[in-house]
Design an enzyme around this catalytic site. Structure first.
Site, PDB file in Angstrom:
ATOM      1  CB  THR A 208      -0.964   0.034   1.201  1.00  0.00           C
ATOM      2  OG1 THR A 208      -1.502   1.355   1.330  1.00  0.00           O
ATOM      3  CG2 THR A 208      -0.264  -0.332   2.496  1.00  0.00           C
ATOM      4  CB  ILE A 209       1.368   3.887  -2.494  1.00  0.00           C
ATOM      5  CG1 ILE A 209       2.549   4.813  -2.813  1.00  0.00           C
ATOM      6  CG2 ILE A 209       0.042   4.616  -2.581  1.00  0.00           C
ATOM      7  CD1 ILE A 209       2.560   5.297  -4.239  1.00  0.00           C
ATOM      8  CG  ASP A 210      -2.572   5.641   0.529  1.00  0.00           C
ATOM      9  OD1 ASP A 210      -1.848   6.268  -0.263  1.00  0.00           O
ATOM     10  OD2 ASP A 210      -3.798   5.477   0.356  1.00  0.00           O
ATOM     11  NE  ARG A 364      -1.198   4.398  -9.080  1.00  0.00           N
ATOM     12  CZ  ARG A 364      -2.472   4.126  -8.831  1.00  0.00           C
ATOM     13  NH1 ARG A 364      -3.082   4.754  -7.838  1.00  0.00           N
ATOM     14  NH2 ARG A 364      -3.121   3.233  -9.538  1.00  0.00           N
TER      15      ARG A 364
END
Length: 440
Positions: A208-210, A364
């Site tokens: 998850t990039i978050d 991303r």
């Protein structure tokens, strides 16, 4: 409150096959290389928390340590592995694919690896997506590019159909690389496999990039993402400084968690305001964002705002629609801020030049930086060790510099977010000198 039972990883059976890694490390079947079955990593990180539980040592909540075991469950000669990448793109996806393939081939002797294309859709025959055969030669250089060579997609598929396809393809090890929604899907797949008794190990590498999956430390690709975001913030500051009444706005990813916004702002100390979903703010009023922004521009001649995409949604018009993953379609807080700032300064009769940056897809889609590449490789290796030893329905992560195996159900029971009372947010406030609260 978490208990030891919550952190127990499911196993398919007793590992009885001597690990091929013994030959790889020169026959040294030592505790220095292998992880013992009784090796556990404490959940609590302070003495006070441990004492507060009042439990015997062997009843304290602990994670199973990740790593190679001296006995494995699957016979490498008859084992087939499958890999799938799901959800949005993230730096490091190709690194993880590559490392899984190399670990299976070079160290365990598993030479039958399939890559399912375009997420879980690749396991639905009606979609017509034939899997790719993955070999060390075919994946040797994929880490040099961003994205995923397997393709990806959002949204769930029928669990029965997916498991039917895994069985039909003769897959024994199934590696799922994806975010919280993908991990929920992996959990359902693992549970259905267990119900059928078909001996398929399902192991997740959470992506998850978050950085919003709990109990795994930091998610891969996150460092690359906030590093690239910091470059955009620097550019916004340069633009703002060069303009009369310059205001730079940088919108970064973060639907529910503001980690990218926080880390990228601290990295360069170029932001004057950081707006995240976890901390509400008002636009109007004496103590609202616009009033504080006006004062900051008056004092310094310019200002830079970093805003997470999920921040300030109460100020946005939303359609009520959802994306294929079931997430609410967000209003565009970046565009709203740009227009409100222009209107506010115009209403005061003061000049303003707003520069708006939205680097989300640039962030991303890039390759992982060296630090993330190392992390991806190590997570992938730990995932292969877990799967070969018969672990299932689990993800790999890192807690206080130790790799751990964590039940999927435990990492998906709640989201991970920035605490408004925590030290990270305090560090943001210290870096930006913005008010603790911007409420009218």
């Amino acid at each position: 409150m978490v208990t030891l039972a919550d952190l127990q990883v499911t196993t398919l059976g007793q590992p009885t096959i001597p690990s091929p890694l013994a030959e790889y490390v020169g026959g040294r079947a030592t505790n220095e290389y292998y992880v013992g079955e009784d090796d556990r990593v404490l959940f609590d990180d302070t003495i006070s928390l441990v004492k507060a539980r009042g439990l015997p040592l062997d009843e304290l909540p602990t994670f199973e340590a990740g790593g190679a075991r001296d006995r494995i469950y699957f016979d490498p000669a008859t084992t087939r592995a499958g890999i799938v990448t799901c959800g949005g793109l993230c730096p490091g996806l190709n690194d993880v694919i590559r490392a899984i393939v190399f670990e299976l081939y070079e160290h365990y002797g598993v030479t039958d690896v399939l890559g399912f294309r375009n997420g879980y859709a690749g396991l639905v025959p009606e979609c017509g997506l034939e899997p790719m055969v993955l070999t060390p030669e075919s994946v040797a250089n994929i880490h040099e590019r961003g994205g995923t060579v397997l393709g990806s997609s959002r949204g769930a598929q029928e669990v029965d159909v997916v498991v039917d396809e895994l069985e039909a393809r003769g897959v024994n090890l199934f590696f799922v690389i994806g975010g919280d929604g993908s991990m929920r899907g992996a959990h359902k797949i693992a549970q259905e496999c267990l119900r059928r008794g078909n001996d398929i190990a399902v192991v997740g590498v959470p992506k998850t990039i978050d950085n919003d999956i709990p109990h795994i430390g930091q998610s891969f690709g996150f460092q690359t993402a906030f590093s690239r975001a910091a470059e955009s913030i620097k550019a916004a500051k340069v633009e703002a400084e060069a303009a009369l009444g310059g205001v730079g706005i940088v919108k970064v990813m973060g639907r529910h968690a503001g980690f990218i916004a926080c880390y990228s702002a601290i990295a360069g100390h170029d932001a004057d305001f950081v707006l995240i979903p976890e901390v509400p703010f008002d636009l109007d009023g004496e103590h609202g964002l616009l009033a504080h922004l006006h004062r900051r521009v008056a004092e310094r001649g310019h200002a830079v705002i970093v805003v997470a995409e999920g921040a300030g949604q109460q100020h946005c018009e939303t359609s009520g629609a959802t994306d294929p993953s079931g997430n609410a379609v967000l209003g565009d807080i970046g565009i709203l801020l740009r227009e409100r700032i222009r209107a506010d300064f115009s209403g005061r009769g003061e000049p303003v030049n707003v520069r708006y940056f939205d680097p989300g897809y640039l962030i991303r889609s890039v390759p992982a930086d060296p630090v993330d590449s190392v992390y991806c490789a190590r997570l992938a290796q730990i995932a292969v060790h877990a799967a070969m030893s018969g672990r299932t329905d689990m993800v790999v992560g890192r807690r206080r510099h130790r790799f751990v195996n964590v039940p999927i159900a435990y990492v998906t029971h709640r989201p991970h977010s920035v605490s408004p009372d925590g030290d990270l947010w305090l560090s943001v406030l210290e870096s930006t000198s913005q008010p603790h609260a911007m409420r009218a």
